[in-house]
Design an enzyme around this catalytic site. Structure first.
Site, mmCIF file in Angstrom:
data_model
loop_
_atom_site.group_PDB
_atom_site.id
_atom_site.type_symbol
_atom_site.label_atom_id
_atom_site.label_comp_id
_atom_site.label_asym_id
_atom_site.label_seq_id
_atom_site.Cartn_x
_atom_site.Cartn_y
_atom_site.Cartn_z
ATOM 1 N N LYS A 11 -18.451 -13.716 -71.303
ATOM 2 C CA LYS A 11 -18.805 -14.200 -72.650
ATOM 3 C C LYS A 11 -19.575 -13.123 -73.392
ATOM 4 O O LYS A 11 -20.156 -12.220 -72.788
ATOM 5 C CB LYS A 11 -19.668 -15.482 -72.587
ATOM 6 C CG LYS A 11 -20.982 -15.394 -71.791
ATOM 7 C CD LYS A 11 -22.186 -14.846 -72.509
ATOM 8 C CE LYS A 11 -23.413 -14.909 -71.655
ATOM 9 N NZ LYS A 11 -24.537 -14.045 -72.166
ATOM 10 N N ASP A 160 -26.862 -20.451 -68.585
ATOM 11 C CA ASP A 160 -25.544 -20.107 -69.130
ATOM 12 C C ASP A 160 -24.407 -20.885 -68.483
ATOM 13 O O ASP A 160 -23.282 -20.868 -68.978
ATOM 14 C CB ASP A 160 -25.260 -18.603 -68.869
ATOM 15 C CG ASP A 160 -25.764 -17.718 -69.988
ATOM 16 O OD1 ASP A 160 -25.778 -16.487 -69.788
ATOM 17 O OD2 ASP A 160 -26.127 -18.249 -71.050
HETATM 18 C C1 LIG Z 1 -29.490 -14.307 -72.074
HETATM 19 C C2 LIG Z 1 -28.463 -15.374 -71.872
HETATM 20 O O1 LIG Z 1 -27.471 -14.910 -70.953
HETATM 21 C C3 LIG Z 1 -27.790 -15.689 -73.206
HETATM 22 O O2 LIG Z 1 -26.595 -16.381 -73.048
HETATM 23 C C4 LIG Z 1 -29.088 -16.653 -71.295
HETATM 24 O O3 LIG Z 1 -30.127 -17.106 -72.128
HETATM 25 C C5 LIG Z 1 -29.644 -16.434 -69.894
HETATM 26 O O4 LIG Z 1 -28.947 -17.339 -69.064
HETATM 27 P P1 LIG Z 1 -29.074 -17.196 -67.475
HETATM 28 O O5 LIG Z 1 -28.812 -15.793 -67.065
HETATM 29 O O6 LIG Z 1 -28.269 -18.306 -66.880
HETATM 30 O O7 LIG Z 1 -30.633 -17.462 -67.284
HETATM 31 P P2 LIG Z 1 -31.355 -18.329 -66.144
HETATM 32 O O8 LIG Z 1 -30.841 -17.883 -64.817
HETATM 33 O O9 LIG Z 1 -31.331 -19.777 -66.504
HETATM 34 O O10 LIG Z 1 -32.876 -17.827 -66.360
HETATM 35 C C6 LIG Z 1 -33.268 -16.549 -65.858
HETATM 36 C C7 LIG Z 1 -34.604 -16.216 -66.483
HETATM 37 O O11 LIG Z 1 -34.406 -15.816 -67.852
HETATM 38 C C8 LIG Z 1 -35.456 -16.328 -68.684
HETATM 39 N N1 LIG Z 1 -34.883 -17.264 -69.660
HETATM 40 C C9 LIG Z 1 -33.595 -17.714 -69.531
HETATM 41 C C10 LIG Z 1 -33.089 -18.561 -70.496
HETATM 42 C C11 LIG Z 1 -33.915 -18.965 -71.561
HETATM 43 N N2 LIG Z 1 -33.473 -19.807 -72.515
HETATM 44 N N3 LIG Z 1 -35.191 -18.501 -71.654
HETATM 45 C C12 LIG Z 1 -35.689 -17.643 -70.729
HETATM 46 O O12 LIG Z 1 -36.856 -17.215 -70.837
HETATM 47 C C13 LIG Z 1 -36.449 -16.991 -67.742
HETATM 48 O O13 LIG Z 1 -37.387 -16.019 -67.309
HETATM 49 C C14 LIG Z 1 -35.562 -17.393 -66.577
HETATM 50 O O14 LIG Z 1 -36.291 -17.548 -65.366
HETATM 51 N N1 LIG Z 2 -20.835 -14.647 -58.557
HETATM 52 C C1 LIG Z 2 -21.631 -13.598 -58.831
HETATM 53 N N2 LIG Z 2 -21.133 -12.510 -59.433
HETATM 54 C C2 LIG Z 2 -21.936 -11.455 -59.717
HETATM 55 N N3 LIG Z 2 -23.270 -11.395 -59.436
HETATM 56 C C3 LIG Z 2 -23.797 -12.475 -58.832
HETATM 57 C C4 LIG Z 2 -23.019 -13.623 -58.501
HETATM 58 N N4 LIG Z 2 -23.838 -14.528 -57.929
HETATM 59 C C5 LIG Z 2 -25.069 -13.988 -57.914
HETATM 60 N N5 LIG Z 2 -25.073 -12.748 -58.422
HETATM 61 C C6 LIG Z 2 -26.265 -11.927 -58.587
HETATM 62 O O1 LIG Z 2 -26.714 -12.181 -59.938
HETATM 63 C C7 LIG Z 2 -27.006 -10.951 -60.609
HETATM 64 C C8 LIG Z 2 -26.708 -11.124 -62.075
HETATM 65 O O2 LIG Z 2 -25.299 -11.301 -62.201
HETATM 66 P P1 LIG Z 2 -24.740 -11.569 -63.686
HETATM 67 O O3 LIG Z 2 -25.374 -10.601 -64.613
HETATM 68 O O4 LIG Z 2 -23.253 -11.601 -63.596
HETATM 69 O O5 LIG Z 2 -25.335 -13.016 -63.936
HETATM 70 P P2 LIG Z 2 -25.386 -13.902 -65.233
HETATM 71 O O6 LIG Z 2 -26.797 -14.359 -65.350
HETATM 72 O O7 LIG Z 2 -24.324 -14.950 -65.154
HETATM 73 O O8 LIG Z 2 -25.001 -12.956 -66.425
HETATM 74 P P3 LIG Z 2 -25.923 -12.291 -67.511
HETATM 75 O O9 LIG Z 2 -25.758 -10.834 -67.221
HETATM 76 O O10 LIG Z 2 -25.333 -12.729 -68.788
HETATM 77 O O11 LIG Z 2 -27.337 -12.757 -67.298
HETATM 78 C C9 LIG Z 2 -26.118 -9.915 -59.918
HETATM 79 O O12 LIG Z 2 -26.703 -8.632 -59.989
HETATM 80 C C10 LIG Z 2 -26.032 -10.432 -58.467
HETATM 81 O O13 LIG Z 2 -27.098 -9.891 -57.704
#
Ligand SMILES: C[C@](O)(CO)[C@H](O)COP(=O)(O)OP(=O)(O)OC[C@H]1O[C@@H](n2ccc(N)nc2=O)[C@H](O)[C@@H]1O
Ligand SMILES: Nc1ncnc2c1ncn2[C@@H]1O[C@H](COP(=O)(O)OP(=O)(O)OP(=O)(O)O)[C@@H](O)[C@H]1O
Length: 330
Positions: A11, A160
């Site tokens: 995405k 997400d």
């Molecule tokens: C940056 C985006 O990818 C935009 O789509 C999302 O907001 C993040 O989504 P995500 O990777 O699924 O994030 P999560 O795994 O839920 O959260 C990881 C960390 O990012 C921060 N986090 C995430 C989402 C949010 N609305 N506020 C935050 O501050 C928090 O520190 C949280 O502990």
């Molecule tokens: N299925 C998976 N594919 C890739 N990485 C994964 C997966 N499951 C856990 N991880 C761990 O999560 C970390 C973040 O992966 P990724 O960035 O794809 O996550 P995301 O939160 O869905 O995406 P974003 O980059 O938008 O935050 C990777 O570096 C890896 O260590």
């Protein structure tokens, strides 16, 4: 044996605004996300023995991906960019474990995950894989794809993940994974119609960013921007208005952590891609361009300049059926 086959999409965030800091440590956000035609590949089947057997690999091969990123297979740089967990820290493993627990599934699951979506790129790879695993498990276990407990599991795994479950009203049967506006911490999803197809150039700079770190360095504005003008431009298919409505509040924080992002954006700008920005919490950047031909042309020019050392592709917005193909192995 029945095998569920699916292609979790990446995405891009066309808009992302911070509305406030919540007491649970998350931020209240307003974001507009679009699935694109860069996809992982996931196969899932049921097993007699309990537990999750997960095999992970890169497509077309880890050697080719490493070469494009300019890292030596087995080097620390390659490990930090390309090592994908195959145990409990993989979001697919977590999703299937939670699904099995909630549904009381007898036996377990076997899963083969082949990656194309870079990790730490802001492109939702892990989240998309987890959502696709939930949809595949529901299909194999004859559970309706719009069961509320799938959304509950998704929201518990990551902010997400619900976006990638698709919009139950979005298509015949299991709904569609399509452009949507997400609020709350990102788990409250509202489908956002797009008139036509958007064409992108996407650059992953060969360095991952930690989402919590980027959020932790970000600043909530006094006057947040509204997504309304972007939503209206997408609905009417007004490309110029879409390009001028792009915005990502996390960009400043990401650039401070990884200055290469600013270099990439300036290079894209110099190549005429003036509607360019960071996606999500980065590190990938993208530009919205006029056509598929322009996307291919710009990607080729940028690739010759940036690779090895980055990953450059042309891509387009997609709307994918959340429904899963079930095959049979002989
Ligand atoms: C940056 C985006 O990818 C935009 O789509 C999302 O907001 C993040 O989504 P995500 O990777 O699924 O994030 P999560 O795994 O839920 O959260 C990881 C960390 O990012 C921060 N986090 C995430 C989402 C949010 N609305 N506020 C935050 O501050 C928090 O520190 C949280 O502990
Ligand atoms: N299925 C998976 N594919 C890739 N990485 C994964 C997966 N499951 C856990 N991880 C761990 O999560 C970390 C973040 O992966 P990724 O960035 O794809 O996550 P995301 O939160 O869905 O995406 P974003 O980059 O938008 O935050 C990777 O570096 C890896 O260590």
């Amino acid at each position: 044996m029945k095998i569920a086959v699916t292609r979790p999409p990446a995405k891009l965030n066309l808009f992302l605004e911070l509305l406030g800091k919540r007491s649970d440590g998350f931020h209240e956000i307003d974001t507009v996300m679009v699935p694109i035609d860069l996809c992982d590949e996931l196969k899932l089947w049921r097993t007699d023995d309990p537990g999750i057997e997960l095999q992970v690999g890169w497509l077309p091969s880890i050697e080719i991906v490493a070469a494009r990123l300019g890292v030596e297979c087995g080097s620390p740089q390659a490990d930090s960019l390309l090592s994908i967990p195959s145990g409990e820290s993989n979001l697919v493993h977590r999703a299937l474990t939670e699904f099995s627990k909630r549904l009381g599934v007898t036996g377990g699951f076997g899963c083969q995950l082949h990656k194309r979506i870079p990790a730490g790129a802001g492109m939702g790879g892990a989240s998309s894989d987890a959502a696709s695993a939930l949809l595949a498990a529901a299909t194999l276990c004859d559970v309706s794809l719009d069961s509320p407990f799938l959304w509950e599991i998704a929201a518990s795994i990551g902010s997400d993940v619900p976006f990638f479950l698709g919009d139950p009203q979005g298509g015949s049967g299991g709904g569609a994974i399509r452009a949507a506006r997400a609020r709350g911490r990102g788990e409250k999803i509202e489908a956002t119609p797009i008139q036509g197809t958007l064409n992108f150039v996407v650059v992953f700079p060969g360095a991952s960013l930690s989402t919590p770190t980027v959020y932790g360095h970000s600043v909530v504005p006094d006057q947040p921007l509204s997504a309304e003008s972007l939503v209206a431009a997408l609905r009417s298919g007004d490309l110029a208005a879409t390009q001028t409505s792009l915005s990502n509040r996390l960009a400043q924080s990401a650039k401070e952590i990884l200055p290469r992002i600013d270099e990439i954006l300036k290079t894209m700008w110099r190549f005429g891609m003036t509607a360019c920005q960071l996606t999500g919490s980065g590190s990938a950047c993208f530009a919205v361009v006029q056509s598929a031909d322009e996307a291919r042309h710009c990607a080729n020019r940028l690739r010759s300049l940036l690779e090895p050392g980055a990953f450059v592709i042309d891509a387009r917005s997609v709307s994918l059926p959340a429904g899963i193909t079930i095959g049979d192995t002989k």
